[in-house]
Enzyme design. Structure first.
Site, PDB file in Angstrom:
ATOM      1  N   SER A 144       0.838  -1.212   0.000  1.00 31.43           N
ATOM      2  CA  SER A 144       0.000   0.000   0.000  1.00 31.43           C
ATOM      3  C   SER A 144       0.864   1.249   0.000  1.00 31.43           C
ATOM      4  O   SER A 144       1.978   1.248   0.543  1.00 31.43           O
ATOM      5  CB  SER A 144      -0.898   0.010   1.247  1.00 31.43           C
ATOM      6  OG  SER A 144      -1.495   1.283   1.409  1.00 31.43           O
ATOM      7  N   TYR A 157      -1.993  -0.255   9.928  1.00 34.64           N
ATOM      8  CA  TYR A 157      -2.088  -0.704   8.531  1.00 34.64           C
ATOM      9  C   TYR A 157      -0.821  -0.285   7.772  1.00 34.64           C
ATOM     10  O   TYR A 157      -0.191  -1.106   7.084  1.00 34.64           O
ATOM     11  CB  TYR A 157      -3.342  -0.118   7.881  1.00 34.64           C
ATOM     12  CG  TYR A 157      -3.555  -0.534   6.452  1.00 34.64           C
ATOM     13  CD1 TYR A 157      -4.009  -1.817   6.140  1.00 34.64           C
ATOM     14  CD2 TYR A 157      -3.315   0.346   5.390  1.00 34.64           C
ATOM     15  CE1 TYR A 157      -4.218  -2.205   4.824  1.00 34.64           C
ATOM     16  CE2 TYR A 157      -3.527  -0.031   4.074  1.00 34.64           C
ATOM     17  CZ  TYR A 157      -3.984  -1.304   3.790  1.00 34.64           C
ATOM     18  OH  TYR A 157      -4.187  -1.687   2.479  1.00 34.64           O
TER      19      TYR A 157
END
Ligand SMILES: NC(=O)c1ccc[n+]([C@@H]2O[C@H](COP(=O)([O-])OP(=O)(O)OC[C@H]3O[C@@H](n4cnc5c(N)ncnc54)[C@H](OP(=O)(O)O)[C@@H]3O)[C@@H](O)[C@H]2O)c1
Length: 244
Positions: A144, A157
């Site tokens: 990501s 995350y």
């Protein structure tokens, strides 16, 4: 030439489903995985329509036992792994001030630890596949942009994805001379179920198309062994190159 074989995690919907679809269309044999059996079986049946062999294996990336069983099931079915697509992942947002540490552990287990365990278990097969007719075996992680540049509310995350990207880098330093190479694909917001709750902040039309992420992943599987691509950031159009 024997059909190449890939293991794609999180392949029942979203980015993973599109990666599996594009690989099946290109003639790959596949093991596809997710937690929920129903949607996974449905996807696998559709993929098999392209003519290749498709195996569906349910596994929770939060369970080491299930992750190991998934790797073993793939090797038993195909005896080779030309591409390992580490796509399954979970998101969770919240300020550091009150983000539960147990949630941090869960994100790490699903997003990073499962990837490490899969790579470790499959490494002997990745090596023998890379020594075969294709000359290379690819590990491709769907990481990501929040693992490249930090964003508010994404401590766990983002940290898990930065670790996943680092895992790909280290794998290259250890294994790329033998033909096993790794790439972390690092997109900003992609329009899938995962980002549906954010639709009031970022319109799905303004997010990256999941098909574009899948296209890039499949393009990486076509590269030879002469090149290592450690990571690829993918950002949305606009003035903020490093914002998810
Ligand atoms: N969407 C974004 O904006 C975005 C941006 C950058 C990176 N990513 C990453 O891209 C990957 C795919 O995301 P997506 O947006 O396509 O998500 P998605 O549409 O929510 O799909 C997630 C897939 O992973 C499976 N999955 C979820 N948790 C799992 C677990 N614990 N064990 C095994 N399988 C699990 C799901 O099936 P089951 O629920 O049945 O298990 C499903 O097949 C993730 O790693 C995500 O972090 C997404």
């Amino acid at each position: 030439m024997t059909a190449p074989a890939a293991l794609v995690t999180g392949a029942s919907r979203g980015i993973g489903a599109l990666i599996a679809e594009k690989l099946a269309t290109a003639g790959w044999d596949l093991t596809v995985s997710a937690r929920s059996a129903g949607p996974l079986q449905e996807r696998a049946a559709a993929l098999a329509g392209h003519g290749g062999t498709v195996r569906a294996v349910t596994a929770d990336m939060g369970s080491e036992e299930e992750v190991l069983a998934l790797a073993d099931a793939h090797v038993e079915a195909f005896g080779r792994v030309d591409a390992l697509v580490l796509n399954a992942g979970m998101g969770s947002i919240g300020a550091i001030a009150d983000f539960p540490a147990r949630r941090f552990d869960k994100l790490y287990a699903v997003n990073v630890r499962s990837a490490f365990v899969l790579v470790q278990r499959l490494l002997p097969t990745l090596r023998t596949s890379a020594a075969g007719e294709r000359g290379t075996a690819k590990v491709i992680a769907v990481s990501s942009l929040t693992g490249v540049a930090g964003e508010p509310l994404n401590s766990a995350y983002g940290a898990s994805k930065a670790a996943l990207t680092s895992l790909c880098e280290t794998l290259n330093t250890e294994e790329s001379e033998g033909g096993v190479t790794a790439t972390a694909v690092c997109p900003g917001y992609v329009a899938t179920d995962m980002t549906a709750p954010l639709a009031d902040q970022v319109a799905p039309e303004a997010m990256i198309d999941a098909a574009d992420v899948a296209e890039l992943v499949v393009a990486l599987t076509r590269l030879g062994r002469s090149v290592v691509v450690p990571s690829i950031p993918m950002t949305r159009p606009g003035p903020h190159l490093w914002r998810a």
